[in-house]
Design a protein around this motif. Structure first.
Motif, mmCIF file in Angstrom:
data_model
loop_
_atom_site.group_PDB
_atom_site.id
_atom_site.type_symbol
_atom_site.label_atom_id
_atom_site.label_comp_id
_atom_site.label_asym_id
_atom_site.label_seq_id
_atom_site.Cartn_x
_atom_site.Cartn_y
_atom_site.Cartn_z
ATOM 1 N N THR A 34 0.797 -1.222 0.000
ATOM 2 C CA THR A 34 0.000 0.000 0.000
ATOM 3 C C THR A 34 0.831 1.275 0.000
ATOM 4 O OG1 THR A 34 -0.229 -0.430 2.377
ATOM 5 C CG2 THR A 34 -2.139 -0.883 0.998
ATOM 6 N N VAL A 35 2.153 1.156 0.101
ATOM 7 C CA VAL A 35 2.986 2.362 0.063
ATOM 8 C C VAL A 35 2.883 3.057 -1.285
ATOM 9 C CG1 VAL A 35 5.079 1.198 -0.727
ATOM 10 C CG2 VAL A 35 5.258 3.270 0.649
ATOM 11 N N TRP A 36 2.589 2.313 -2.340
ATOM 12 C CA TRP A 36 2.466 2.941 -3.658
ATOM 13 C C TRP A 36 1.273 3.905 -3.679
ATOM 14 C CZ3 TRP A 36 5.263 -1.217 -2.901
ATOM 15 C CH2 TRP A 36 6.416 -1.405 -3.669
ATOM 16 N N ILE A 37 0.254 3.599 -2.905
ATOM 17 C CA ILE A 37 -0.878 4.513 -2.794
ATOM 18 C C ILE A 37 -0.403 5.834 -2.187
ATOM 19 C CG2 ILE A 37 -3.134 4.889 -1.699
ATOM 20 C CD1 ILE A 37 -3.580 1.875 -1.808
ATOM 21 N N LEU A 38 0.473 5.744 -1.184
ATOM 22 C CA LEU A 38 1.031 6.952 -0.568
ATOM 23 C C LEU A 38 1.788 7.784 -1.595
ATOM 24 C CD1 LEU A 38 2.484 5.764 2.860
ATOM 25 C CD2 LEU A 38 0.464 7.155 2.477
ATOM 26 N N ASP A 39 2.592 7.127 -2.424
ATOM 27 C CA ASP A 39 3.380 7.846 -3.421
ATOM 28 C C ASP A 39 2.460 8.559 -4.411
ATOM 29 O OD1 ASP A 39 5.543 8.797 -4.798
ATOM 30 O OD2 ASP A 39 5.998 6.919 -5.811
ATOM 31 N N GLY A 40 1.425 7.843 -4.873
ATOM 32 C CA GLY A 40 0.483 8.458 -5.807
ATOM 33 C C GLY A 40 -0.240 9.640 -5.191
ATOM 34 N N LEU A 41 -0.630 9.485 -3.928
ATOM 35 C CA LEU A 41 -1.302 10.565 -3.202
ATOM 36 C C LEU A 41 -0.374 11.770 -3.073
ATOM 37 C CD1 LEU A 41 -3.962 11.086 -1.453
ATOM 38 C CD2 LEU A 41 -2.559 10.451 0.509
ATOM 39 N N GLU A 42 0.870 11.491 -2.718
ATOM 40 C CA GLU A 42 1.874 12.535 -2.501
ATOM 41 C C GLU A 42 2.105 13.349 -3.770
ATOM 42 O OE1 GLU A 42 4.566 14.371 0.123
ATOM 43 O OE2 GLU A 42 3.417 12.580 0.591
ATOM 44 N N VAL A 43 2.395 12.648 -4.857
ATOM 45 C CA VAL A 43 2.741 13.312 -6.116
ATOM 46 C C VAL A 43 1.572 14.138 -6.641
ATOM 47 C CG1 VAL A 43 3.322 12.907 -8.532
ATOM 48 C CG2 VAL A 43 4.491 11.615 -6.744
ATOM 49 N N THR A 44 0.361 13.582 -6.598
ATOM 50 C CA THR A 44 -0.800 14.275 -7.147
ATOM 51 C C THR A 44 -1.180 15.496 -6.325
ATOM 52 O OG1 THR A 44 -1.621 12.138 -7.941
ATOM 53 C CG2 THR A 44 -3.167 13.971 -7.960
ATOM 54 N N ILE A 45 -1.173 15.344 -5.015
ATOM 55 C CA ILE A 45 -1.534 16.478 -4.150
ATOM 56 C C ILE A 45 -0.539 17.622 -4.310
ATOM 57 C CG2 ILE A 45 -1.589 17.231 -1.746
ATOM 58 C CD1 ILE A 45 -3.083 14.715 -1.045
ATOM 59 N N VAL A 46 0.747 17.290 -4.305
ATOM 60 C CA VAL A 46 1.754 18.346 -4.429
ATOM 61 C C VAL A 46 1.622 19.057 -5.774
ATOM 62 C CG1 VAL A 46 4.224 18.798 -4.611
ATOM 63 C CG2 VAL A 46 3.371 17.261 -2.857
ATOM 64 N N VAL A 165 -4.207 4.457 -7.521
ATOM 65 C CA VAL A 165 -5.291 4.609 -6.545
ATOM 66 C C VAL A 165 -5.026 5.864 -5.711
ATOM 67 C CG1 VAL A 165 -6.413 3.594 -4.532
ATOM 68 C CG2 VAL A 165 -5.739 2.130 -6.445
ATOM 69 N N GLY A 166 -3.765 6.015 -5.294
ATOM 70 C CA GLY A 166 -3.392 7.216 -4.562
ATOM 71 C C GLY A 166 -3.522 8.463 -5.416
ATOM 72 N N ILE A 198 -1.128 10.123 8.327
ATOM 73 C CA ILE A 198 -2.065 9.257 9.059
ATOM 74 C C ILE A 198 -2.171 7.891 8.386
ATOM 75 C CG2 ILE A 198 -4.496 8.944 9.672
ATOM 76 C CD1 ILE A 198 -4.628 12.015 10.008
ATOM 77 N N LEU A 199 -2.252 7.885 7.051
ATOM 78 C CA LEU A 199 -2.304 6.629 6.308
ATOM 79 C C LEU A 199 -1.024 5.827 6.517
ATOM 80 C CD1 LEU A 199 -3.740 4.753 4.308
ATOM 81 C CD2 LEU A 199 -2.809 6.149 2.440
ATOM 82 N N ALA A 200 0.113 6.510 6.544
ATOM 83 C CA ALA A 200 1.390 5.829 6.726
ATOM 84 C C ALA A 200 1.479 5.152 8.090
ATOM 85 C CB ALA A 200 2.539 6.822 6.564
ATOM 86 N N VAL A 201 0.966 5.798 9.129
ATOM 87 C CA VAL A 201 0.979 5.207 10.468
ATOM 88 C C VAL A 201 0.154 3.918 10.480
ATOM 89 C CG1 VAL A 201 0.252 5.511 12.861
ATOM 90 C CG2 VAL A 201 1.420 7.367 11.671
#
Length: 492
Positions: A34-46, A165-166, A198-201
């Protein structure tokens, strides 16, 4: 405490590969993948927060140059983090590093949310990138070594595709977060980064229960720990499935070492496996340019040339098509085969992007999104398979560093060369008001993607259903047939 090294014969790889799918494997997927979801979320939001960050009242008063610099700093952090944590993953173990890298990401994301000035923000972005880059190396190697050979291809491709997904979630989140009638804009961008932490925790809580790779343990002289973990996994799987586990006859003889030198690793990759090195390089560069050719220019195409005011929904549709392709096509990489699927997805998506470049002057926001969704339905599966290839075609002792090396190449090409080239095309096209000015970028991305597919057709490795040790024997494996062992396969 020092561990005596020696020579052992073990059947642990065969025992892990013969396991049926069980809840244990889902725990591995959720905890690590699920870390890939974090990366997708990170890149898109920024990418969507530049306006909020530029406003001195709601953000940090960043100039356009500083916003771009933040992106470059994140990319640099990802490349260096992958290489730094990748070699540590091979030296110190998968579990230590996939806990450390997620912790680095979490702390850095929290620091980003509390940024008080531009320098703070840039430093936090570098550390966030380093954590994400390290994750790619530690996670791909751990997943491959814990997932049975029968399922390894589909799991890897689907997990790598979950980046989107992220990305979709990030695109949708930006709609309310950037709406001043919904949330105060001085808090919206900070909240976006806080949600990632929060998702990472939550992921960290699950990840604590994922065991160390038994394959890594027995090579590094800790066969007793490896045996204990495998017995526990077998017992868990047996209880979860209610099935008896058949015995295995395949084994491998290993000369155990505490550490493997970087010189030996480099020699292995570039002299023993030159064809596989060329293969991975071609796949990573091809997918990097294909994605940058379309996705880097997509938002500007919608807003500058196609009069779209809010791009979030369009990006979400594009992102979901990427995930759907990786998920729905993933099984075919285990059944139809790696070489055919990688070649097919690369060539098809490249040809379709080239055709789109020819008709770019006729598109609307809807048709461009629909075309992109079709192209990247196939491209996302191929791009995900690039990570799968790098993670399984090199010896176990070099796996994490090889993943890191090719990830760094792809990320550097995508994050440095891509923006420089495609940014110039956007500027020129915007000045003339002609969207067809982006077509040369489409053609370049298409050509490199097709080239990657052709390379895969000739140099691809038929790894489906094969144990990692038969695809690329460990550097520490015996070179001759031994009682209870097997002969090291010849490198290719």
């Amino acid at each position: 405490m020092a561990v005596e090294t020696g020579r052992i014969t073990t059947d642990i790889p065969a025992r892990l590969d013969r396991l049926p799918w069980a809840k244990f494997h889902w725990m591995v997927v959720v905890g690590l993948g699920t870390v890939w979801i974090l990366d997708g979320l990170e890149v898109t939001i920024v990418g969507s927060m530049s306006t909020a960050l530029a406003d001195p009242k709601t953000g940090l008063g960043m100039s356009s140059y500083q916003v771009g610099l933040a992106g470059a700093v994140y990319v640099a952090g990802a490349c260096l983090g992958a290489l730094f944590f990748g070699q540590l993953t091979d030296r110190l173990g998968r579990k230590k590093l996939f806990l450390i890298t997620l912790a680095v990401y979490t702390v850095a994301t929290v620091l980003t949310a509390f940024s008080m000035n531009v320098m703070w923000y840039l430093a936090a972005r570098f550390l966030t990138g380093a954590g994400i880059g390290g994750e790619y190396a530690a996670i791909n190697s751990a997943i491959d070594e814990l997932i049975p050979a029968k399922y390894r291809g589909r799991v890897d491709v689907a997990i790598n595709g979950s980046f989107w997904v992220g990305a979709a979630g990030g695109a949708i989140l930006t709609i309310p977060l950037l709406n001043p009638t919904v949330i105060d804009q001085s808090w919206g961008w900070r909240l976006a980064f806080g949600l990632g932490a929060i998702l990472a925790v939550g992921i960290l809580v699950v990840r604590r229960h994922v065991p160390e790779s038994p394959r890594w343990l027995f090579i590094h002289g800790r066969e007793d720990e490896a045996e204990s973990i495998v017995k526990d996994i077998e017992r868990t799987v047996k209880d979860e499935t209610g099935r008896e586990l058949h015995g295995v006859s395949d084994s491998i003889t290993i000369r155990q070492r505490k550490t493997i030198s970087l010189v030996l690793i480099a020699k292995t990759v570039f002299t023993m496996y030159p064809k596989r090195t060329v293969l991975c390089f071609s796949l990573f560069v091809g997918q990097a340019f294909l994605y940058n050719a379309f996705f880097f220019t997509y938002g500007d195409s919608l807003t500058t040339f196609l009069d779209v005011k809010q791009t979030g929904w369009y990006i979400a549709v594009f992102a979901l098509s990427n995930f759907a392709g990786a998920l729905l096509l993933s099984r075919l990489f285990d059944t139809v085969g790696r070489v055919k699927m990688i070649t097919g997805t690369y060539v098809l998506s490249g040809v379709l992007l080239g055709i789109t470049g020819l008709f770019l002057g006729s598109v609307t926001a809807v048709t461009l999104t629909l075309i992109g969704a079709i192209i990247f339905f196939f491209a996302s599966a191929g791009a995900s398979a690039a990570y799968l290839t790098a993670s399984e075609v090199f010896p176990m002792e070099t796996r994490a560093l090889c993943i890191a090396f090719f990830y760094a190449i792809g990320t550097a090409v995508g994050g440095i060369s891509g923006p420089l080239l495609f940014g110039k095309l956007i500027d020129d096209a915007s000045a003339s008001g002609d969207i067809t000015g982006l077509a040369p970028g489409y053609f370049l991305g298409a050509a490199l993607m097709v080239a990657g597919g052709i390379v895969a057709a000739f140099l691809g490795v038929k790894a489906e259903g094969q144990s990692l040790e038969s695809i690329a024997a460990p550097l520490t494996a015996e070179d001759a047939d031994e009682p209870g062992g097997r002969k090291t396969p010849q490198p290719a």
